[in-house]
Design an enzyme around this catalytic site. Structure first.
Site, PDB file in Angstrom:
ATOM      1  N   ASP A 209       0.848  -1.191   0.000  1.00  0.00           N
ATOM      2  CA  ASP A 209       0.000   0.000   0.000  1.00  0.00           C
ATOM      3  C   ASP A 209       0.883   1.240   0.000  1.00  0.00           C
ATOM      4  O   ASP A 209       2.069   1.179   0.314  1.00  0.00           O
ATOM      5  CB  ASP A 209      -0.883   0.038   1.255  1.00  0.00           C
ATOM      6  N   ASP A 211       1.634   4.274   2.148  1.00  0.00           N
ATOM      7  CA  ASP A 211       1.370   4.691   3.516  1.00  0.00           C
ATOM      8  C   ASP A 211       0.501   5.953   3.455  1.00  0.00           C
ATOM      9  O   ASP A 211       0.292   6.505   2.380  1.00  0.00           O
ATOM     10  CB  ASP A 211       2.701   4.941   4.234  1.00  0.00           C
TER      11      ASP A 211
END
Length: 289
Positions: A209, A211
């Site tokens: 992902d 952050d």
């Protein structure tokens, strides 16, 4: 020159390795406590491989609950010559999207609740970690990951945070402003301990992902889990390609990692704590006799 025995520490989403032959389980006792799980031994492409799931099978251990000293000690006792760490991470750079793989070459350690050294009162040791990963092993791993179909970047800084919570947005933006590439919770003190044990170490980080530094971005755990699974499949393929591509004979690390303790022990022999010296038999037996 000697044969390779490749140690693989599997992070979130990676709890087993496909394609291992002659598989057997080995439980190793260490003076530092229990490692995360039994070691899984086998061979791939004629290379001996030892696998340890960092969080244990079934993921019972949080990042701060991992006994990093026991894990590294157990791998050293098992005869491992080199360690490939595989871990999930969050990206701090736009050019490292979810699904990307990064071979890091530096760390910033922001963990606060972990035992970070095998040495201490009674046997003081200081090792250099200015270049904390093995460039040779990292290069082999990068090539293997590309063969596995991964989007690979070589070189970057891993920010190790304590967790288990993910970053606040302010923390994420601070880490990004420092020039870090990814954020994770497990590579420290693992990399430092590997250096104390004179084991070449490389860190393959799998981005799950971005952050939360980007405006409007919040971490979606369901999306992270989906990326984790896809990354884990490529990681298993990477391990196979790495084992099959290692040179037939193993030369000592060009960085001299196997001799990291040559001048590291400062405590005079007569002042050393015998109990601590006994615990260091696997990690530092080469220099402590």
């Amino acid at each position: 020159m000697s044969a390779w025995t490749l140690g693989v520490i599997g992070g979130s989403g990676l709890y087993e390795i496909d394609g291992l032959e002659n598989v057997r389980e080995e439980r190793i006792e260490t003076p530092w406590g229990d490692p995360s799980d039994a070691l899984i031994r086998g061979e791939i492409g004629g290379v001996s491989l030892v696998f340890l799931p960092r969080h244990g099978r079934g993921h019972p251990l949080p990042p701060s609950g991992v006994n990093y000293r026991a894990n590294i000690d157990a791998l050293k006792r098992a005869g491992v010559t080199d360690i490939l760490s595989i871990s999930a991470c969050g990206s701090l750079k736009e050019e490292l999207p979810p699904g990307a793989f990064l071979l890091v070459d530096q760390f910033v350690d922001r963990t606060i609740n972990r035992e970070k050294s095998f040495f201490g009162p009674g046997c003081v040791g200081h090792v250099s970690v200015s270049d904390p990963v093995c460039a040779r092993l990292s290069g082999f791993a990068a090539a293997a990951a590309r063969k596995a179909g991964a989007d690979v970047t070589e070189g970057g800084t891993y920010l190790a945070m304590e967790g288990p919570q993910f970053s606040t947005r302010a923390e994420s933006r601070l880490h990004k402003s420092w020039g870090c590439s990814v954020v994770g919770m497990t590579n420290m003190p693992e990399a430092k301990l590997a250096r104390e044990a004179e084991l070449p170490y490389a860190s393959l980080c799998m981005v799950t992902d971005y952050d939360c530094w980007r405006d409007g971005d919040d971490l979606d755990v369901s999306e992270i889990l989906a990326i984790l699974k896809a990354n884990a499949d490529k990681a298993k393929s990477t391990i196979r390609h790495l084992a099959e591509s290692l040179p037939e004979t193993r030369e000592a690390s060009p960085q001299g990692i196997e001799r990291a303790l040559d001048f590291a022990i400062l405590t005079a022999a007569e002042a050393r704590d015998p109990a601590l010296v006994a615990k260091l038999d696997a990690v530092a037996g080469r220099v402590l006799g």
